[in-house]
Design a protein around this motif. Structure first.
Motif, PDB file in Angstrom:
ATOM      1  N   VAL A  68       5.504   2.766  -0.779  1.00 26.38           N
ATOM      2  CA  VAL A  68       5.840   4.207  -0.564  1.00 26.38           C
ATOM      3  C   VAL A  68       6.883   4.921  -1.578  1.00 26.38           C
ATOM      4  O   VAL A  68       6.886   5.766  -2.510  1.00 26.38           O
ATOM      5  N   LEU A  69       8.127   3.953  -1.373  1.00 27.86           N
ATOM      6  CA  LEU A  69       9.246   4.504  -2.352  1.00 27.86           C
ATOM      7  C   LEU A  69       8.810   4.324  -4.073  1.00 27.86           C
ATOM      8  O   LEU A  69       9.347   5.137  -4.620  1.00 27.86           O
ATOM      9  N   GLU A  80       5.331  -1.967   2.983  1.00 29.47           N
ATOM     10  CA  GLU A  80       4.825  -0.659   3.135  1.00 29.47           C
ATOM     11  C   GLU A  80       5.798   0.125   2.554  1.00 29.47           C
ATOM     12  O   GLU A  80       5.575   1.033   1.723  1.00 29.47           O
ATOM     13  N   VAL A  81       7.040   0.096   3.121  1.00 25.03           N
ATOM     14  CA  VAL A  81       8.195   0.987   2.697  1.00 25.03           C
ATOM     15  C   VAL A  81       8.330   0.923   0.974  1.00 25.03           C
ATOM     16  O   VAL A  81       8.442   1.896   0.298  1.00 25.03           O
ATOM     17  N   ARG A 109      11.714  13.985   3.067  1.00 21.61           N
ATOM     18  CA  ARG A 109      12.348  13.309   4.120  1.00 21.61           C
ATOM     19  C   ARG A 109      11.212  12.234   4.754  1.00 21.61           C
ATOM     20  O   ARG A 109      10.837  12.450   5.821  1.00 21.61           O
ATOM     21  N   ASP A 140      20.273   5.761  -3.508  1.00 23.29           N
ATOM     22  CA  ASP A 140      19.467   5.115  -4.580  1.00 23.29           C
ATOM     23  C   ASP A 140      18.491   4.313  -4.061  1.00 23.29           C
ATOM     24  O   ASP A 140      18.520   3.493  -3.603  1.00 23.29           O
ATOM     25  N   GLY A 176      12.314   9.139   4.817  1.00 22.93           N
ATOM     26  CA  GLY A 176      13.052   8.274   5.637  1.00 22.93           C
ATOM     27  C   GLY A 176      12.946   7.725   7.225  1.00 22.93           C
ATOM     28  O   GLY A 176      12.420   7.057   7.626  1.00 22.93           O
ATOM     29  N   ALA A 235      16.801   6.687   3.162  1.00 22.08           N
ATOM     30  CA  ALA A 235      16.174   6.750   1.883  1.00 22.08           C
ATOM     31  C   ALA A 235      16.108   8.023   1.077  1.00 22.08           C
ATOM     32  O   ALA A 235      16.112   7.739  -0.112  1.00 22.08           O
ATOM     33  N   ASP A 236      16.135   9.078   1.598  1.00 24.52           N
ATOM     34  CA  ASP A 236      15.638  10.452   0.933  1.00 24.52           C
ATOM     35  C   ASP A 236      17.151  10.842   0.004  1.00 24.52           C
ATOM     36  O   ASP A 236      17.153  11.900  -0.760  1.00 24.52           O
ATOM     37  N   LEU A 269       9.364   6.691   8.215  1.00 25.65           N
ATOM     38  CA  LEU A 269       9.358   5.123   7.942  1.00 25.65           C
ATOM     39  C   LEU A 269       9.803   4.453   8.952  1.00 25.65           C
ATOM     40  O   LEU A 269       9.226   3.473   9.466  1.00 25.65           O
ATOM     41  N   THR A 270      11.231   4.992   9.378  1.00 24.19           N
ATOM     42  CA  THR A 270      11.729   4.132  10.386  1.00 24.19           C
ATOM     43  C   THR A 270      11.197   4.330  11.865  1.00 24.19           C
ATOM     44  O   THR A 270      10.961   3.314  12.462  1.00 24.19           O
ATOM     45  N   GLU A 313       5.782   9.307  -8.860  1.00 29.66           N
ATOM     46  CA  GLU A 313       5.380  10.760  -8.907  1.00 29.66           C
ATOM     47  C   GLU A 313       6.334  11.547  -9.736  1.00 29.66           C
ATOM     48  O   GLU A 313       6.278  12.496 -10.251  1.00 29.66           O
ATOM     49  N   LEU A 323       3.191  10.994   3.129  1.00 29.31           N
ATOM     50  CA  LEU A 323       4.139  10.078   2.450  1.00 29.31           C
ATOM     51  C   LEU A 323       4.226  10.129   0.930  1.00 29.31           C
ATOM     52  O   LEU A 323       5.392   9.740   0.338  1.00 29.31           O
ATOM     53  N   ARG A 324       3.365  10.699   0.337  1.00 30.20           N
ATOM     54  CA  ARG A 324       3.477  10.656  -1.131  1.00 30.20           C
ATOM     55  C   ARG A 324       4.564  11.742  -1.488  1.00 30.20           C
ATOM     56  O   ARG A 324       5.141  11.833  -2.298  1.00 30.20           O
ATOM     57  N   THR A 365      24.435   1.632   1.326  1.00 28.07           N
ATOM     58  CA  THR A 365      22.936   1.185   0.926  1.00 28.07           C
ATOM     59  C   THR A 365      22.720   0.249  -0.242  1.00 28.07           C
ATOM     60  O   THR A 365      21.888  -0.333  -0.305  1.00 28.07           O
ATOM     61  N   SER A 366      23.477   0.493  -1.359  1.00 28.60           N
ATOM     62  CA  SER A 366      23.506  -0.265  -2.403  1.00 28.60           C
ATOM     63  C   SER A 366      24.201  -1.840  -2.251  1.00 28.60           C
ATOM     64  O   SER A 366      23.549  -2.750  -2.715  1.00 28.60           O
ATOM     65  N   VAL A 383      16.960   2.826   5.280  1.00 29.24           N
ATOM     66  CA  VAL A 383      15.561   3.325   5.141  1.00 29.24           C
ATOM     67  C   VAL A 383      15.689   4.596   5.612  1.00 29.24           C
ATOM     68  O   VAL A 383      15.093   5.853   5.177  1.00 29.24           O
ATOM     69  N   LEU A 406       6.009   4.634  -5.274  1.00 26.35           N
ATOM     70  CA  LEU A 406       4.806   5.736  -5.437  1.00 26.35           C
ATOM     71  C   LEU A 406       5.622   7.107  -5.704  1.00 26.35           C
ATOM     72  O   LEU A 406       5.525   7.658  -6.664  1.00 26.35           O
ATOM     73  N   ARG A 407       6.582   7.428  -4.856  1.00 27.06           N
ATOM     74  CA  ARG A 407       7.430   8.599  -5.101  1.00 27.06           C
ATOM     75  C   ARG A 407       8.106   8.611  -6.074  1.00 27.06           C
ATOM     76  O   ARG A 407       8.151   9.637  -6.680  1.00 27.06           O
ATOM     77  N   LEU A 409      17.490   0.097  -2.697  1.00 30.91           N
ATOM     78  CA  LEU A 409      16.748  -0.079  -1.463  1.00 30.91           C
ATOM     79  C   LEU A 409      15.475  -1.078  -1.730  1.00 30.91           C
ATOM     80  O   LEU A 409      15.470  -1.826  -0.940  1.00 30.91           O
TER      81      LEU A 409
END
Lengths: 203, 203
Positions: free
Chosen positions: B178-179, B174-175, A151, B107, A153, B103-104, A156-157, B185, A146-147, A83-84, B100, B181-182, B111
């Motif tokens: 979302v990322l 969008e993704v 999970r 890193d 991920g 994503a959860d 979103l996909t 938070e 979404l907030r 992913t990186s 994605v 924002l999270r 992403l």
DNA sequence: CCGCTCATGTAACAGGTTACATGATTTA
DNA sequence: TAAATCATGTAACCTGTTACATGAGCGG
């Protein structure tokens, strides 16, 4: 080797057997990757050999035994490295696009049939994805999910899959409309039938 | 074998050399297929051997000589057969979607960088396609062009390319939102920094 | 003089598809 | 009793990618 990482990502959710994975990666549901069962069994074997997943035998009565696989720490590390690292550009490869590209030189009515078929498939998939999204977010609103949901991920996909299929459907329908219109106009001018076979030249 | 037909469809417009074809099939412009130069040279050789395209040598001064290829009658017949036959379902295969999906567990800031990059590429492509469409339809309105223009095939595939890239861009943005924002938070709750590295577990 | 464009390939390898193979159990 | 589902693979083949190779002119 990208299937590797797709499998690891799919197994993050929880343990799955090769068979269950195959269903998840099937055309109907695969919103982020697609693979044939054979490929998955082979890949799971390799992943286990490399220590990225661990399988455990589950004995069943009245069903063949199965092996459930989970991602190991090494597997998670591998996925993080992946992913990186830089993402390769992706591209479309769709026979339908090739056929539409050649639309001015080929049999129009066969093309229309295939576009209609594809539009129907796209609509069905879009509905499936819509339901999946509803299931994933439960009773929460999308924004809330979404907030704060865990999970996001897969959610979103799945949203990408939905948008893609809706785009697909819209485009197929548009192309059908254009081809029908042109076939109609041509036959109106020439007095020939409206099948649209062999458009300009060639009697 | 679909590259074959993609090449034939691309050559319908007029004679092209391997080099020119390669440019047309490049990531930047390929709205309906993508292939590397080596693949195209190999495919052109095979197509010529099979009599589906015909090449003619063009001698040039101050430039290496080149071979221009055109589709033969047999090639056109082949393309028509291909178009009439059932279309294989197509599917997405994109490393970004895999990332994605995971994503959860990975890193987040790496992403986000890749999604932003992809969004920028998608925007650039969309602009390119928009210009291409304008060029193709000339001074006519789109409706007028689609009704009466010759060669709507390439126009329609380009429209799909445009919609696809716009969808791509919108989704990436969008993704990212979302990322971000999270991540925000989470750091607000935990008091940690906002880099988003190693999300839930693992210190 | 360095890098880009034009112009064309070969060879080794990785990845994916197709076809084949097996066999028990539940559902229509 | 026929078909679908569960469950797992092997082997041959086709396709596509990566790396390597060459060479001349043009523009800055």
């Amino acid at each position: 080797m990208a299937l590797r990482h797709a499998v690891l990502a799919a197994l993050l959710h929880g343990e799955l057997s090769g068979y269950e994975l195959a269903k998840a990666f099937d055309l109907g549901v695969a919103n982020f990757w697609y693979a044939r069962p054979q490929q998955l069994y082979a890949e799971l074997t390799r992943l286990e050999r490399d220590g990225l997943v661990a399988g455990r035998q589950v004995v069943q009565e009245s069903r063949p035994n199965k092996r459930l696989f989970r991602v190991t720490d090494a597997g998670l590390a591998e996925l993080r490295d992946f992913t990186s690292a830089a993402t390769k550009p992706s591209f479309v490869r769709d026979d339908l696009l090739v056929k539409v590209q050649a639309a001015d030189h080929v049999d129009t009515h066969a093309l229309i049939a295939q576009l209609s078929e594809r539009a129907a498939v796209a609509r069905a998939k879009a509905e499936l994805f819509t339901k999946l999204l509803r299931t994933m977010r439960g009773d929460r609103s999308e924004e809330e999910f979404l907030r704060h949901g865990d999970r996001v991920g897969p959610y979103l996909t799945c949203r990408r899959g939905l948008a893609f299929e809706e785009g697909n459907r819209a485009w197929c329908e548009e192309v059908v409309a254009v081809l029908r219109l042109r076939a109609g106009e041509r036959s109106a001018r020439t007095g020939s039938d409206a099948t649209g076979r062999r458009p300009p030249g060639r009697p």
